[in-house]
Design an enzyme around this catalytic site. Structure first.
Site, PDB file in Angstrom:
ATOM      1  N   THR A   1       0.856  -1.188   0.000  1.00 31.39           N
ATOM      2  CA  THR A   1       0.000   0.000   0.000  1.00 31.39           C
ATOM      3  C   THR A   1       0.893   1.239   0.000  1.00 31.39           C
ATOM      4  OG1 THR A   1      -1.644  -1.236   1.227  1.00 31.39           O
ATOM      5  CG2 THR A   1      -1.900   1.151   1.201  1.00 31.39           C
TER       6      THR A   1
ATOM      7  N   GLU B   1      -5.763 -10.182   7.273  1.00 35.32           N
ATOM      8  CA  GLU B   1      -4.755 -11.023   7.933  1.00 35.32           C
ATOM      9  C   GLU B   1      -5.455 -12.215   8.572  1.00 35.32           C
ATOM     10  OE1 GLU B   1      -2.265  -8.754  10.556  1.00 35.32           O
ATOM     11  OE2 GLU B   1      -1.513  -7.556   8.892  1.00 35.32           O
TER      12      GLU B   1
ATOM     13  N   LYS C   1      -7.418   1.780  -2.939  1.00 32.70           N
ATOM     14  CA  LYS C   1      -6.948   1.088  -1.730  1.00 32.70           C
ATOM     15  C   LYS C   1      -7.138   1.962  -0.483  1.00 32.70           C
ATOM     16  CE  LYS C   1      -5.055  -1.568   1.130  1.00 32.70           C
ATOM     17  NZ  LYS C   1      -5.741  -2.741   1.632  1.00 32.70           N
TER      18      LYS C   1
ATOM     19  N   ASN D   1      -9.952   1.296   2.645  1.00 29.64           N
ATOM     20  CA  ASN D   1      -9.581   1.080   4.047  1.00 29.64           C
ATOM     21  C   ASN D   1     -10.101   2.198   4.944  1.00 29.64           C
ATOM     22  OD1 ASN D   1      -8.509  -1.408   3.981  1.00 29.64           O
ATOM     23  ND2 ASN D   1      -6.388  -0.801   4.259  1.00 29.64           N
TER      24      ASN D   1
ATOM     25  N   CYS E   1      -2.979  -2.185   8.929  1.00 28.09           N
ATOM     26  CA  CYS E   1      -3.341  -1.325   7.801  1.00 28.09           C
ATOM     27  C   CYS E   1      -4.211  -0.110   8.140  1.00 28.09           C
ATOM     28  CB  CYS E   1      -4.018  -2.163   6.715  1.00 28.09           C
ATOM     29  SG  CYS E   1      -2.857  -3.319   5.971  1.00 28.09           S
TER      30      CYS E   1
ATOM     31  N   ASP F   1      -3.178   3.580   6.988  1.00 26.46           N
ATOM     32  CA  ASP F   1      -3.774   3.973   5.702  1.00 26.46           C
ATOM     33  C   ASP F   1      -4.671   5.212   5.853  1.00 26.46           C
ATOM     34  OD1 ASP F   1      -2.410   1.757   4.897  1.00 26.46           O
ATOM     35  OD2 ASP F   1      -4.129   0.650   4.105  1.00 26.46           O
TER      36      ASP F   1
HETATM   37  N1  LIG Z   1      -1.257  -7.282   6.108  1.00 26.05           N
HETATM   38  C1  LIG Z   1      -2.352  -6.925   5.465  1.00 26.05           C
HETATM   39  O1  LIG Z   1      -3.481  -7.248   5.867  1.00 26.05           O
HETATM   40  C2  LIG Z   1      -2.243  -6.120   4.190  1.00 26.05           C
HETATM   41  C3  LIG Z   1      -3.363  -6.034   3.349  1.00 26.05           C
HETATM   42  C4  LIG Z   1      -3.268  -5.275   2.182  1.00 26.05           C
HETATM   43  C5  LIG Z   1      -2.093  -4.593   1.896  1.00 26.05           C
HETATM   44  N2  LIG Z   1      -1.041  -4.669   2.756  1.00 26.05           N
HETATM   45  C6  LIG Z   1       0.183  -3.924   2.394  1.00 26.05           C
HETATM   46  O2  LIG Z   1       1.115  -4.817   1.807  1.00 26.05           O
HETATM   47  C7  LIG Z   1       2.455  -4.502   2.230  1.00 26.05           C
HETATM   48  C8  LIG Z   1       3.070  -5.691   2.922  1.00 26.05           C
HETATM   49  O3  LIG Z   1       2.279  -6.025   4.049  1.00 26.05           O
HETATM   50  P1  LIG Z   1       2.456  -7.408   4.821  1.00 26.05           P
HETATM   51  O4  LIG Z   1       1.444  -7.425   5.900  1.00 26.05           O
HETATM   52  O5  LIG Z   1       2.541  -8.528   3.858  1.00 26.05           O
HETATM   53  O6  LIG Z   1       3.911  -7.143   5.459  1.00 26.05           O
HETATM   54  P2  LIG Z   1       4.852  -8.138   6.263  1.00 26.05           P
HETATM   55  O7  LIG Z   1       5.616  -7.286   7.193  1.00 26.05           O
HETATM   56  O8  LIG Z   1       4.039  -9.282   6.811  1.00 26.05           O
HETATM   57  O9  LIG Z   1       5.818  -8.737   5.149  1.00 26.05           O
HETATM   58  C9  LIG Z   1       6.721  -7.987   4.431  1.00 26.05           C
HETATM   59  C10 LIG Z   1       7.938  -8.855   4.101  1.00 26.05           C
HETATM   60  O10 LIG Z   1       8.814  -8.142   3.238  1.00 26.05           O
HETATM   61  C11 LIG Z   1      10.155  -8.501   3.579  1.00 26.05           C
HETATM   62  N3  LIG Z   1      11.049  -7.491   2.994  1.00 26.05           N
HETATM   63  C12 LIG Z   1      11.386  -6.254   3.443  1.00 26.05           C
HETATM   64  N4  LIG Z   1      12.216  -5.643   2.580  1.00 26.05           N
HETATM   65  C13 LIG Z   1      12.433  -6.504   1.546  1.00 26.05           C
HETATM   66  C14 LIG Z   1      13.175  -6.455   0.340  1.00 26.05           C
HETATM   67  N5  LIG Z   1      13.874  -5.359   0.009  1.00 26.05           N
HETATM   68  N6  LIG Z   1      13.153  -7.524  -0.483  1.00 26.05           N
HETATM   69  C15 LIG Z   1      12.448  -8.627  -0.163  1.00 26.05           C
HETATM   70  N7  LIG Z   1      11.703  -8.729   0.964  1.00 26.05           N
HETATM   71  C16 LIG Z   1      11.699  -7.688   1.814  1.00 26.05           C
HETATM   72  C17 LIG Z   1      10.104  -8.562   5.095  1.00 26.05           C
HETATM   73  O11 LIG Z   1      11.180  -9.295   5.612  1.00 26.05           O
HETATM   74  C18 LIG Z   1       8.758  -9.254   5.334  1.00 26.05           C
HETATM   75  O12 LIG Z   1       8.874 -10.655   5.392  1.00 26.05           O
HETATM   76  C19 LIG Z   1       2.322  -3.254   3.098  1.00 26.05           C
HETATM   77  O13 LIG Z   1       2.477  -2.131   2.289  1.00 26.05           O
HETATM   78  C20 LIG Z   1       0.894  -3.315   3.596  1.00 26.05           C
HETATM   79  O14 LIG Z   1       0.361  -2.052   3.898  1.00 26.05           O
HETATM   80  C21 LIG Z   1      -1.078  -5.448   3.880  1.00 26.05           C
END
Ligand SMILES: NC(=O)c1ccc[n+]([C@@H]2O[C@H](COP(=O)([O-])OP(=O)(O)OC[C@H]3O[C@@H](n4cnc5c(N)ncnc54)[C@H](O)[C@@H]3O)[C@@H](O)[C@H]2O)c1
Length: 414
Positions: A123, A150, A219, A223, A275, A279
């Site tokens: 996001t 999640e 997005k 949210n 989020c 957000d």
């Molecule tokens: N969690 C949710 O419910 C959700 C829903 C929609 C959108 N999002 C968005 O998606 C994004 C990720 O969220 P998430 O919950 O999956 O995060 P998360 O923290 O669970 O996972 C992110 C992963 O990225 C890895 N990472 C960091 N830098 C990196 C790099 N340079 N190369 C490769 N891997 C790297 C981290 O080690 C981690 O495992 C965020 O922007 C979040 O806002 C999350």
């Protein structure tokens, strides 16, 4: 087709597994423990479908072309698409998302795959991808918002409400690449979704290719609407509590209106999780110089709600000598092991600022304390020690704690 995914968190891992049913997928992370777990067919996060997919792949029951790696060269070389799903935490100093991990991943992709289509799933602020195009002189970057919850990350990708991608509408190649990406996600969805009937009468999964910035706005506005709804029913509850009225009767009567709907209306200590808090703040920052009243009210309402909840808890222990506030779970939702930005933490901060002693029952936290508050795994001792037991979400564990329990989980659901 070879597809790389950067980040194996909730978003990256669910998208990677979904796509690996029909494509060669390389999921890259920078945390060795996560990659090791994945290579042993174990999920680094609590998610029933992800756990099943990994195990069924290992047993040969569900063959996936899925590879987890720490090596960017292996992940990106030869990839046609590179999906970025790295964190974008809110930076309170800059009052904006910290997008540095997204840019680090883009830089790595371009080292090994100069022509791949990059699809940002993280996001991001509204307008960010267009700025990247200009700043990096790179037109092959698209954005696709992710709507998963999640704990149901892969389930929500197998049964998506909609699939959206953004591309500059004046670039036919980019629009085509966005359409292909949407098609890849739709192909990975559960087969029965092809025949489903949507509320508007259309068939199948709604698929949208819109402008880049519009996709980013979808997005943040989605949210923020969810946060608004949570804040609305919480504020209704604050009113009812303050006036001695029965919240449950009011919400039940309000939500029988089919335009309002009887869901997503269960009071809580505030909206939280990774989020919604960040957000909403990002969208408010994006409103810079644009008139608004509602967006800032949503952000403020969540603070007011936590103040109110903390005051209610303090009232409960008034007159008690050396009261102990017991926090039952740090998580936002029942059945979750994740407590990033959970509302209870804001309530705890307020209680501690008033000098109250706080103990935490959190079975998933393997640490002696949490920000200076004792953590216990002994539920019986926790109940005995606590003057009041504070639970954002009720659980059958609390059935014998009777009057000690303070919760606003009136409908006993998330
Ligand atoms: N969690 C949710 O419910 C959700 C829903 C929609 C959108 N999002 C968005 O998606 C994004 C990720 O969220 P998430 O919950 O999956 O995060 P998360 O923290 O669970 O996972 C992110 C992963 O990225 C890895 N990472 C960091 N830098 C990196 C790099 N340079 N190369 C490769 N891997 C790297 C981290 O080690 C981690 O495992 C965020 O922007 C979040 O806002 C999350």
């Amino acid at each position: 087709m070879k597809i790389a995914v950067a980040g194996t968190g909730y978003v990256g891992l669910s998208v990677a597994l979904l796509l690996s049913q029909h494509n060669e997928v390389h999921a890259l992370d920078i945390v060795p423990e996560k990659v090791e777990l994945l290579n042993n067919a174990k999920s680094p996060i609590v998610d029933a479908e992800i756990t099943d997919f990994l195990q069924e792949n290992a047993s040969g029951e569900r063959p996936l072309d899925f590879h987890a790696t720490l090596d960017p060269e292996q992940a990106y070389t030869g990839a046609e698409y590179a999906v970025i799903a790295t964190p974008t935490n809110y930076d309170p100093k800059k009052n904006y998302f910290d997008t540095s991990s997204v840019e680090a991943a883009i830089k790595a992709v371009r080292t090994y795959a100069p022509d791949a289509w990059i699809v940002i799933k993280s996001t991001i602020p509204v307008g960010y991808t267009q700025q990247l195009h200009e700043r990096l002189h790179d037109d092959r970057i698209l954005f696709s918002p992710e709507f998963l919850r999640e704990g149901h990350a892969l389930y929500d990708n197998l049964h998506p409400s909609r699939i959206v991608a953004g591309a500059p509408q004046d670039d036919p190649q980019a629009v085509e690449a966005a359409r292909t990406f949407v098609g890849l996600l739709a192909h990975g969805a559960a087969p029965e979704e092809t025949d489903r009937t949507n509320p508007d009468g259309t068939k199948g999964i709604p698929q949208l290719v819109v402008g880049l910035t519009e996709a980013e706005a979808i997005k943040l506005f989605a949210n923020t609407y969810l946060a608004l709804r949570v804040a609305y029913f919480n504020e209704l509850d604050t009113y009812a509590e303050s006036r001695g009225l029965d919240t449950k009767s009011i919400i039940s009567g309000v939500c029988l209106d089919p335009r309002i709907r009887n869901d997503y209306n269960n009071p809580s200590f505030g909206y939280g999780g990774y989020c919604l808090p960040k957000d909403t703040k990002q969208l408010l920052a994006n409103y810079d110089k644009v008139p608004q009243n509602l967006i800032e009210a949503i952000v403020a309402a969540n603070r007011t709600r936590k103040d109110f909840i903390a005051d209610e808890i303090m009232e409960r222990v008034e007159g008690v000598e050396n009261p102990v506030i017991g926090i039952y779970r740090l998580t936002m939702k029942s059945g979750s092991d994740n407590f990033r930005q959970s509302a209870i933490q804001g309530v705890m901060k307020r209680l501690k600022a008033k000098g109250l002693t706080v103990v935490v029952y959190e079975p998933t936290l393997d640490a002696p304390d949490f920000f200076g508050s004792k953590v216990t795994h002994d539920l019986a001792a926790f109940k005995a020690e606590s003057s009041v037991i504070v639970a954002n979400r009720w659980n059958a564990d609390l059935a014998d704690a009777g009057e000690k329990v303070f919760t606003r989980d009136l409908f006993r659901r998330d």
